[in-house]
Design an enzyme around this catalytic site. Structure first.
Site, PDB file in Angstrom:
ATOM      1  N   ARG A   1       0.830  -1.214   0.000  1.00  0.00           N
ATOM      2  CA  ARG A   1       0.000   0.000   0.000  1.00  0.00           C
ATOM      3  C   ARG A   1       0.858   1.254   0.000  1.00  0.00           C
ATOM      4  NH1 ARG A   1      -2.917   2.414   4.877  1.00  0.00           N
ATOM      5  NH2 ARG A   1      -4.220   4.064   3.985  1.00  0.00           N
TER       6      ARG A   1
ATOM      7  N   HIS B   1       0.646   4.004  -2.930  1.00  0.00           N
ATOM      8  CA  HIS B   1       0.212   5.371  -2.659  1.00  0.00           C
ATOM      9  C   HIS B   1       1.322   6.391  -2.898  1.00  0.00           C
ATOM     10  CE1 HIS B   1      -3.745   4.750  -0.303  1.00  0.00           C
ATOM     11  NE2 HIS B   1      -3.532   3.719  -1.119  1.00  0.00           N
TER      12      HIS B   1
ATOM     13  N   HIS C   1      -5.660  -6.536  -3.958  1.00  0.00           N
ATOM     14  CA  HIS C   1      -6.584  -6.596  -2.831  1.00  0.00           C
ATOM     15  C   HIS C   1      -6.720  -7.997  -2.265  1.00  0.00           C
ATOM     16  CE1 HIS C   1      -8.967  -2.561  -3.102  1.00  0.00           C
ATOM     17  NE2 HIS C   1      -7.717  -2.423  -2.726  1.00  0.00           N
TER      18      HIS C   1
ATOM     19  N   TRP D   1     -10.411  -8.969   2.617  1.00  0.00           N
ATOM     20  CA  TRP D   1     -11.075  -9.321   1.370  1.00  0.00           C
ATOM     21  C   TRP D   1     -11.288 -10.824   1.240  1.00  0.00           C
ATOM     22  CZ3 TRP D   1      -8.015  -4.918   1.446  1.00  0.00           C
ATOM     23  CH2 TRP D   1      -8.552  -3.767   0.853  1.00  0.00           C
TER      24      TRP D   1
END
Length: 351
Positions: free
Chosen positions: A108, A112, A236, A252
């Site tokens: 992540r 990002h 994900h 998830w």
């Protein structure tokens, strides 16, 4: 340190010269049972002092503005990136954090730090590592990433010539590979901004509450097509959402620390119903209510163009891996003007 049962040989580190021009997930783009074991430091060749330095650093409260000279674009020449890879891998596992691994939050962070790129203005991306400065570090989409940056900070101390941009993106590559994913090509040469003046504006990362049109707007801005977008969303499979960060809650799938095609299989095979709670709109699986999907995730099931790739990747994990790897490399390289002689690394995984 693969956490899924698949045979991976110890192939030598391969390095090639890249072309001069650079080629070209909010919540991590928008977590599964634990499968992890500790890496013996002697087997991985890691200096145990790295982990000690991490603990000492956290207790002392030192962070990324340490007063050390900002690496230049050529400082990477002084860094042994194979050793950096091994030291990042040694930081992945921690039974006291989330599902036992920092890998998902490293992915992540890499995403990002890179996904703010705007090809029209040439701004954003991992070059400059502006994600470590306010106000960008405080954007809602980046909530919780201070944990990942602090975890990596001891390695910045150990390897002062590595840029934060290179460190953050390489951490994402390490996490993908060591959690069972494909080999991701990576090259160094990012520089760091010294001040926050060039932080990107809020709103460049995907909004998990939106649908297919928004997703396309965000990714087309960076230069991705539908196939690449659908491949990237497969990340994900890793991690989970946290109500105290994104506002959403839950994993998830049942294997949040293994890089698989489970995002696609779960999306298609489960019946997803709105979650009844006081938080933002999200979905849970009807049978167990143990797993979740975001509104933006559901768009990949309902949009015909996205769905055809979801079906492809659900049926063939190898096809997913083959498409994810170059799309992730492209993401990490957006906007970076690499030196012409910057090598391209394909790192071997640890056992």
């Amino acid at each position: 340190m693969r956490t899924v049962a698949r045979s991976v040989g110890r192939t030598p580190l391969r390095v090639a010269t890249a072309p001069a021009a650079s080629r070209a997930l909010s919540v991590r783009f928008f977590c599964s049972h634990k499968q992890h074991k500790r890496i013996p430091t002697t087997k991985a060749g890691i200096n145990p002092g790295v982990l000690g330095a991490l603990a000492a650093g956290a207790l002392a409260g030192w962070y990324f503005y340490s007063g050390e000279p900002t690496p230049s674009r050529d400082s990477w020449r002084k860094v042994n990136f194979h050793n950096v890879y091994k030291d990042i891998a040694a930081l992945l596992e921690d039974e006291d954090y989330d599902d036992g691994s920092y890998g998902p939050v490293f992915v992540r962070l890499a995403w990002h730090a890179s996904g703010t790129y705007d090809r029209k203005t040439g701004t954003g991306g991992s070059d400059g590592a502006t994600i470590r400065f306010k106000p960008e570090s405080g954007h809602g989409a980046n909530a919780g990433l201070d944990v990942a940056r602090a975890r990596l900070e001891p390695l910045k101390k150990k390897y002062p010539h590595i840029s934060y941009g290179d460190l953050y993106t390489l951490a994402g590559v390490v996490a993908v590979q060591e959690l069972g994913g494909p080999t991701v090509r990576w090259r160094p040469g990012r520089s760091d901004e010294k001040v926050s003046a060039n932080c990107t504006p809020d709103g460049r990362l995907p909004d998990a509450a939106q649908g297919a049109n928004h997703v396309r707007d965000i990714f087309y801005r960076m230069g991705f097509n539908d196939q690449e977008i659908a491949a990237l969303i497969g990340a994900h499979a890793l991690g989970r959402c946290h109500s105290n960060r994104s506002g959403y809650e839950g994993p998830w799938n049942a294997s949040p620390t293994s890089f698989t095609n489970f995002f696609y299989t779960e999306l298609l095979e489960d019946k997803w119903v709105p979650k009844k709670w006081d938080g933002p709109a999200q979905y849970v699986d009807k049978d167990t209510k143990s797993f979740m999907m975001l509104p933006a995730d559901i768009a990949f099931k309902t949009d015909p163009q996205f769905r055809k790739y979801v079906e492809k990747y659900a049926a063939d994990q190898d096809a997913f891996f083959a498409d994810f790897a170059p799309a992730f490399t492209k993401l990490l390289e957006l906007g970076v003007k690499f030196p012409e002689d910057a090598p391209v690394y394909e790192f071997k995984t640890l056992e």
